[in-house]
Scaffold this motif. Structure first.
Motif, PDB file in Angstrom:
ATOM      1  N   LYS A 169      45.812  38.785  27.929  1.00 55.43           N
ATOM      2  CA  LYS A 169      44.861  39.663  27.267  1.00 55.43           C
ATOM      3  C   LYS A 169      44.675  39.352  25.782  1.00 55.43           C
ATOM      4  O   LYS A 169      43.568  39.263  25.298  1.00 55.43           O
ATOM      5  CB  LYS A 169      45.303  41.114  27.425  1.00 55.43           C
TER       6      LYS A 169
ATOM      7  N   HIS B  29      41.532  37.600  20.356  1.00 57.71           N
ATOM      8  CA  HIS B  29      40.818  37.500  21.631  1.00 57.71           C
ATOM      9  C   HIS B  29      40.230  36.103  21.794  1.00 57.71           C
ATOM     10  O   HIS B  29      39.010  35.913  21.805  1.00 57.71           O
ATOM     11  CB  HIS B  29      39.725  38.568  21.710  1.00 57.71           C
TER      12      HIS B  29
ATOM     13  N   CYS C  36      30.304  40.540  17.931  1.00 58.15           N
ATOM     14  CA  CYS C  36      30.930  41.178  19.093  1.00 58.15           C
ATOM     15  C   CYS C  36      30.515  42.633  19.191  1.00 58.15           C
ATOM     16  O   CYS C  36      30.564  43.215  20.269  1.00 58.15           O
ATOM     17  CB  CYS C  36      32.444  41.059  19.009  1.00 58.15           C
TER      18      CYS C  36
ATOM     19  N   CYS D 116      27.509  44.424  21.755  1.00 60.43           N
ATOM     20  CA  CYS D 116      27.731  45.142  23.018  1.00 60.43           C
ATOM     21  C   CYS D 116      28.846  46.169  22.897  1.00 60.43           C
ATOM     22  O   CYS D 116      28.788  47.216  23.520  1.00 60.43           O
ATOM     23  CB  CYS D 116      28.103  44.171  24.137  1.00 60.43           C
ATOM     24  N   HIS D 117      29.886  45.840  22.115  1.00 59.30           N
ATOM     25  CA  HIS D 117      31.018  46.753  21.943  1.00 59.30           C
ATOM     26  C   HIS D 117      30.768  47.606  20.715  1.00 59.30           C
ATOM     27  O   HIS D 117      31.029  47.175  19.591  1.00 59.30           O
ATOM     28  CB  HIS D 117      32.326  45.985  21.716  1.00 59.30           C
TER      29      HIS D 117
ATOM     30  N   LYS E  63      35.664  48.597  26.417  1.00 57.80           N
ATOM     31  CA  LYS E  63      35.088  47.758  27.469  1.00 57.80           C
ATOM     32  C   LYS E  63      34.347  48.598  28.494  1.00 57.80           C
ATOM     33  O   LYS E  63      33.383  48.142  29.088  1.00 57.80           O
ATOM     34  CB  LYS E  63      36.132  46.851  28.108  1.00 57.80           C
TER      35      LYS E  63
ATOM     36  N   ALA F  50      30.867  48.892  27.368  1.00 56.12           N
ATOM     37  CA  ALA F  50      30.109  47.638  27.476  1.00 56.12           C
ATOM     38  C   ALA F  50      29.716  47.314  28.913  1.00 56.12           C
ATOM     39  O   ALA F  50      28.829  46.502  29.148  1.00 56.12           O
ATOM     40  CB  ALA F  50      30.925  46.486  26.883  1.00 56.12           C
ATOM     41  N   ARG F  51      30.371  47.922  29.880  1.00 58.09           N
ATOM     42  CA  ARG F  51      30.027  47.651  31.287  1.00 58.09           C
ATOM     43  C   ARG F  51      28.751  48.357  31.713  1.00 58.09           C
ATOM     44  O   ARG F  51      28.203  48.070  32.773  1.00 58.09           O
ATOM     45  CB  ARG F  51      31.177  48.117  32.191  1.00 58.09           C
TER      46      ARG F  51
ATOM     47  N   HIS G 128      32.418  35.755  29.225  1.00 59.83           N
ATOM     48  CA  HIS G 128      31.562  36.260  28.149  1.00 59.83           C
ATOM     49  C   HIS G 128      30.337  35.384  27.890  1.00 59.83           C
ATOM     50  O   HIS G 128      29.621  35.622  26.929  1.00 59.83           O
ATOM     51  CB  HIS G 128      32.362  36.462  26.859  1.00 59.83           C
TER      52      HIS G 128
HETATM   53  C1  HEC Z   1      26.944  40.674  25.943  1.00 58.49           C
HETATM   54  C2  HEC Z   1      27.802  41.789  25.648  1.00 58.49           C
HETATM   55  C3  HEC Z   1      29.158  41.484  25.059  1.00 58.49           C
HETATM   56  C4  HEC Z   1      29.420  40.809  23.906  1.00 58.49           C
HETATM   57  C5  HEC Z   1      28.443  40.199  22.931  1.00 58.49           C
HETATM   58  C6  HEC Z   1      30.854  40.800  23.780  1.00 58.49           C
HETATM   59  N1  HEC Z   1      31.425  41.462  24.827  1.00 58.49           N
HETATM   60 FE1  HEC Z   1      33.419  41.743  25.157  1.00 58.49          FE
HETATM   61  N2  HEC Z   1      33.038  42.657  26.908  1.00 58.49           N
HETATM   62  C7  HEC Z   1      31.794  42.906  27.408  1.00 58.49           C
HETATM   63  C8  HEC Z   1      31.922  43.529  28.692  1.00 58.49           C
HETATM   64  C9  HEC Z   1      30.779  43.953  29.579  1.00 58.49           C
HETATM   65  C10 HEC Z   1      33.308  43.662  28.957  1.00 58.49           C
HETATM   66  C11 HEC Z   1      33.946  44.214  30.227  1.00 58.49           C
HETATM   67  C12 HEC Z   1      34.003  43.070  31.204  1.00 58.49           C
HETATM   68  C13 HEC Z   1      34.601  43.431  32.522  1.00 58.49           C
HETATM   69  O1  HEC Z   1      35.519  44.215  32.581  1.00 58.49           O
HETATM   70  O2  HEC Z   1      34.157  42.859  33.499  1.00 58.49           O
HETATM   71  C14 HEC Z   1      33.976  43.102  27.806  1.00 58.49           C
HETATM   72  C15 HEC Z   1      35.343  43.071  27.676  1.00 58.49           C
HETATM   73  C16 HEC Z   1      36.004  42.625  26.534  1.00 58.49           C
HETATM   74  C17 HEC Z   1      37.428  42.672  26.327  1.00 58.49           C
HETATM   75  C18 HEC Z   1      38.458  43.240  27.288  1.00 58.49           C
HETATM   76  C19 HEC Z   1      38.948  42.152  28.177  1.00 58.49           C
HETATM   77  C20 HEC Z   1      39.944  42.630  29.173  1.00 58.49           C
HETATM   78  O3  HEC Z   1      40.122  41.888  30.145  1.00 58.49           O
HETATM   79  O4  HEC Z   1      40.520  43.707  29.032  1.00 58.49           O
HETATM   80  C21 HEC Z   1      37.679  42.108  25.113  1.00 58.49           C
HETATM   81  C22 HEC Z   1      39.027  41.913  24.466  1.00 58.49           C
HETATM   82  C23 HEC Z   1      36.408  41.708  24.559  1.00 58.49           C
HETATM   83  N3  HEC Z   1      35.409  42.035  25.443  1.00 58.49           N
HETATM   84  C24 HEC Z   1      36.243  41.086  23.343  1.00 58.49           C
HETATM   85  C25 HEC Z   1      35.044  40.603  22.864  1.00 58.49           C
HETATM   86  C26 HEC Z   1      34.922  39.780  21.693  1.00 58.49           C
HETATM   87  C27 HEC Z   1      36.061  39.314  20.836  1.00 58.49           C
HETATM   88  C28 HEC Z   1      33.603  39.506  21.541  1.00 58.49           C
HETATM   89  C29 HEC Z   1      32.955  38.601  20.514  1.00 58.49           C
HETATM   90  C30 HEC Z   1      33.461  37.233  20.492  1.00 58.49           C
HETATM   91  C31 HEC Z   1      32.894  40.175  22.612  1.00 58.49           C
HETATM   92  N4  HEC Z   1      33.798  40.819  23.400  1.00 58.49           N
HETATM   93  C32 HEC Z   1      31.520  40.168  22.756  1.00 58.49           C
HETATM   94  C33 HEC Z   1      30.580  42.631  26.793  1.00 58.49           C
HETATM   95  C34 HEC Z   1      30.418  41.901  25.625  1.00 58.49           C
END
Ligand code: HEC
Ligand code: HEC
Ligand code: HEC
Ligand code: HEC
Ligand code: HEC
Ligand code: HEC
Ligand code: HEC
Ligand code: HEC
Length: 485
Positions: free
Chosen positions: A31, A108, A186, A189-190, A197, A200-201, A271
């Motif tokens: 993670k 991450h 990042c 979406c977040h 998360k 973001a789903r 991602h």
């Molecule tokens: C396009 C939208 C989007 C962007 C931009 C995005 N994320 Fe996410 N992220 C998500 C989604 C949706 C999930 C949940 C995915 C799932 O559980 O299937 C997630 C999950 C995560 C998690 C949890 C992973 C886990 O397995 O618990 C982390 C940490 C994370 N993102 C970090 C980042 C970081 C760092 C960035 C930038 C580099 C980023 N995200 C950019 C949509 C996004």
């Protein structure tokens, strides 16, 4: 798409596909790349205590976040080096307001690597040269900051004192070029400062940008059966689950994330939202595309009608640098990955049937409208009948709307199960535009060369032969056949 393209690939091929291109390793990866001794910056408590009064909302959101629970504080994200261009001195600490993907990537690493090089990360870079024509000429420079930049991102400029130039910030555009050179944001979406998360789903994480005439994914999704079931059974979606694998943790309906990023069965989450797309749908003519992954992690899409580059070979990239090819995903492989998602809830025959229907719509758009319209425009430019300046002639708007709005809508509608967008909001408008606006305007521009530059190009084409059937009468316009005559 031939049927053989669909049948399950051999086991080894699946593994290469999954590990090289779709995220690597097991569905549940490490993670966080660092261990907790690397965070919990001692100055963080001061930030929290003062910011519980100054802009207290954001401090409260952080209080409710997984970061707070894990002991990751304000300084762990906002700390900066004095040499960073955007470093400012704030209450005795060196901080930066922007926390870039590279900063998040300290912890991450997996998400950061997948996100860099994705189509999202390139969303500003690939439109930068098109901004003057579209944003500045048609609108005005003020439009960049409040429209294009909010979705695509900007090239963030830092003033001499380390503060951010308001013509380029704030925005959390998906391909923003940050002061440290990393791309994207990042918090697109977040939402901050929860960085959840579960949030973001939700489809809502995507549709702020993916809605409107040229990328109507919000409208398409809501009009699809998936959107219908999602609305009815949202509480069964298990959005808060630590892992979120389609077919295992939820089955009610897919969201945008399910199909474009999420884990499904053996397919790991990723991602890079572009991996599973075989076509480019927002272009004058759609092409099936290879995805080339380079040793340094960058990526490039190439049309599939050219020969696939070989692994280990060197390739010139659009930015002028050479890259060594690590892996190539063919459009067939990319389609297989997307189909693996469907197979968690649908049968093989159903999925294949759907994909055939979708591909046929893209091919129809290409053959009947996209290619002829592009050829007619090219002929008018070559003949000097149009200036090179974009959008100074009516036909340029007409052509733009044909492929960029109406044509994109038809293709998005067909790919994501909205019959309304495939036809009434899509191909019907394409046809109306082509026959009732584009061709008449092109003929007027071509004047006496109209046969050579316009009608001659359609003459022998089967899709347009119906025009030469003067006796084809139907009651479609609400008149009796006698009334038509
Ligand atoms: C396009 C939208 C989007 C962007 C931009 C995005 N994320 Fe996410 N992220 C998500 C989604 C949706 C999930 C949940 C995915 C799932 O559980 O299937 C997630 C999950 C995560 C998690 C949890 C992973 C886990 O397995 O618990 C982390 C940490 C994370 N993102 C970090 C980042 C970081 C760092 C960035 C930038 C580099 C980023 N995200 C950019 C949509 C996004
Ligand atoms: C004594 C109170 C106080 C402390 C301590 C404090 N801040 Fe602030 N901070 C503020 C106030 C007030 C503002 C708004 C200033 C303004 O309006 O320009 C601000 C603004 C900011 C901004 C936004 C700057 C911008 O570009 O708009 C960031 C980021 C920030 N603080 C982070 C931190 C971090 C990280 C810490 C811990 C090192 C911290 N703050 C400590 C009071 C404080
Ligand atoms: C997980 C990393 C992370 C943590 C922890 C974090 N921030 Fe931020 N913060 C961000 C990101 C990302 C942005 C968005 C900046 C941008 O990209 O434009 C931001 C923006 C800000 C801003 C300016 C934007 C606004 O909405 O006004 C302030 C102020 C701020 N943070 C203060 C804080 C304070 C205070 C804390 C601790 C209570 C904190 N941050 C904790 C990542 C973080
Ligand atoms: C509401 C968010 C939003 C705004 C505002 C926006 N775009 Fe986009 N744009 C998108 C999305 C989403 C796509 C991707 C469509 C797809 O691939 O399905 C896109 C695609 C594009 C493309 C095609 C890129 C390609 O793949 O070749 C261009 C060019 C473009 N936008 C330029 C602009 C310009 C210039 C502006 C401002 C005048 C602008 N956009 C404003 C969201 C937006
Ligand atoms: C100093 C290390 C560190 C930094 C920097 C950091 N994170 Fe995290 N992040 C963590 C830890 C630790 C967790 C909790 C992991 C867990 O719950 O298993 C976490 C959890 C998350 C989650 C999952 C939240 C949930 O709902 O379960 C997301 C999303 C996320 N981080 C995004 C980001 C983003 C975006 C940034 C940059 C703006 C960032 N993180 C910066 C350490 C960090
Ligand atoms: C802040 C705006 C923004 C958000 C939020 C956003 N996108 Fe995008 N997305 C874009 C833009 C802009 C493009 C066009 C990028 C390009 O052509 O390089 C794009 C492109 C795409 C593509 C096309 C990839 C391809 O193959 O061309 C997909 C699929 C996609 N996004 C899915 C998603 C999903 C799923 C989410 C939510 C989890 C999401 N996006 C959230 C702005 C956004
Ligand atoms: C049931 C699965 C599914 C769902 C749900 C879904 N999509 Fe798609 N999407 C697809 C498929 C399949 C394609 C076409 C892929 C290809 O090119 O082969 C596609 C294409 C796209 C494209 C066009 C990419 C391009 O090449 O220009 C974008 C953008 C996009 N989706 C975004 C979204 C967003 C945003 C949502 C949620 C509002 C969403 N999708 C929901 C399956 C899905
Ligand atoms: C998480 C489960 C899930 C996933 C994954 C999923 N679907 Fe569905 N799909 C459903 C459900 C539930 C329905 C509604 C069933 C019904 O009543 O027709 C549905 C309906 C449909 C329909 C409309 C069927 C009809 O009879 O009107 C199509 C087409 C479809 N899905 C295609 C796809 C494709 C293609 C994919 C993969 C890109 C996919 N689905 C992924 C659950 C899923």
């Amino acid at each position: 798409m031939s049927n053989s393209a669909f049948s399950a690939p051999p086991y080894w091929a699946q593994m290469i596909l999954l590990s090289c291109l779709l995220g690597g390793g097991p569905v549940v990866a490490e993670k966080v790349a660092l261990d907790p001794s690397n965070w919990g910056h001692e100055a963080g408590e001061d930030c929290v205590s003062c910011h519980s009064k100054a802009s207290s909302g954001l401090a409260r959101q952080w209080q409710d976040s997984a970061h707070q629970v894990a002991g990751v504080n304000c300084m762990d994200c906002h700390q900066a080096d004095r040499s960073d261009v955007d470093a400012i001195e704030h209450e005795g600490q060196i901080i930066a307001t922007i926390v870039s993907p590279k900063d998040c990537g300290r912890c991450h690493e997996k998400e950061f690597k997948e996100q860099q090089g994705s189509v999202h990360a390139e969303a500003f870079a690939i439109i930068e040269d098109r901004l003057p024509a579209l944003a500045d000429n048609v609108g005005g420079p003020a439009m960049r900051a409040s429209s294009c930049d909010q979705c695509h991102g900007s090239r963030v400029k830092v003033r001499g004192d380390g503060t951010l130039d308001t013509r380029t910030w704030p925005n959390s555009g998906i391909g923003r070029i940050n002061p440290d050179g990393s791309k994207g944001s990042c918090s697109s979406c977040h939402g901050r400062h929860r960085f959840s998360k579960a949030q973001a789903r939700e489809p809502a994480a995507c549709v702020r940008c993916h809605s409107g005439p040229d990328s109507p994914d919000k409208e398409v999704y809501e009009a699809s059966k998936h959107g219908m079931i999602y609305a009815a059974h949202r509480e069964e979606m298990n959005l808060d689950a630590p892992e979120w694998v389609a077919g295992r943790d939820y089955t009610a309906a897919p969201t945008c994330v399910t199909c474009h990023m999420g884990a499904a069965g053996k397919l790991p989450s990723n991602h890079d939202v572009g991996l599973r797309n075989a076509w480019n749908l927002n272009s004058p003519v759609s092409e099936r595309q290879y995805l080339v992954v380079f040793e340094d992690g960058s990526k490039l899409e190439l049309p599939a009608n050219e020969a696939a580059p070989k692994r280990g070979s060197e390739l010139l990239r659009p930015d002028g640098t050479r890259g060594k090819v690590k892996a190539v995903a063919t459009p067939k492989r990319r389609r297989q990955a997307m189909s693996m998602v469907c197979l968690e809830c649908h049968s093989k025959g159903f999925t294949r049937g759907f994909m055939d229907q979708f591909d046929s719509v893209v091919e129809l758009f290409n053959d009947k409208f996209g290619e002829p319209a592009r050829a007619i425009m090219a002929g008018l430019y070559d003949a000097g009948l149009l200036t090179q300046t974009p959008f100074d002639e009516p036909i340029e708007f007409i052509y733009w709307e044909l492929w960029h709005d109406e044509g994109a809508r038809a293709r998005h509608g067909a790919s994501m199960m909205s019959p309304n967008h495939a036809w009434w909001e899509g191909m019907y408008l394409v046809g109306r535009n082509f026959y009732a606006r584009f061709l008449p305007e092109a003929r007027a521009v071509a004047a006496e060369r109209r046969h050579e530059l316009v009608d001659g190009l359609l003459e022998d084409q089967a899709p347009h032969r119906w025009l030469n059937q003067p006796d084809q009468v139907s009651p479609i316009l609400g008149l009796s056949p006698a009334g038509v005559r």
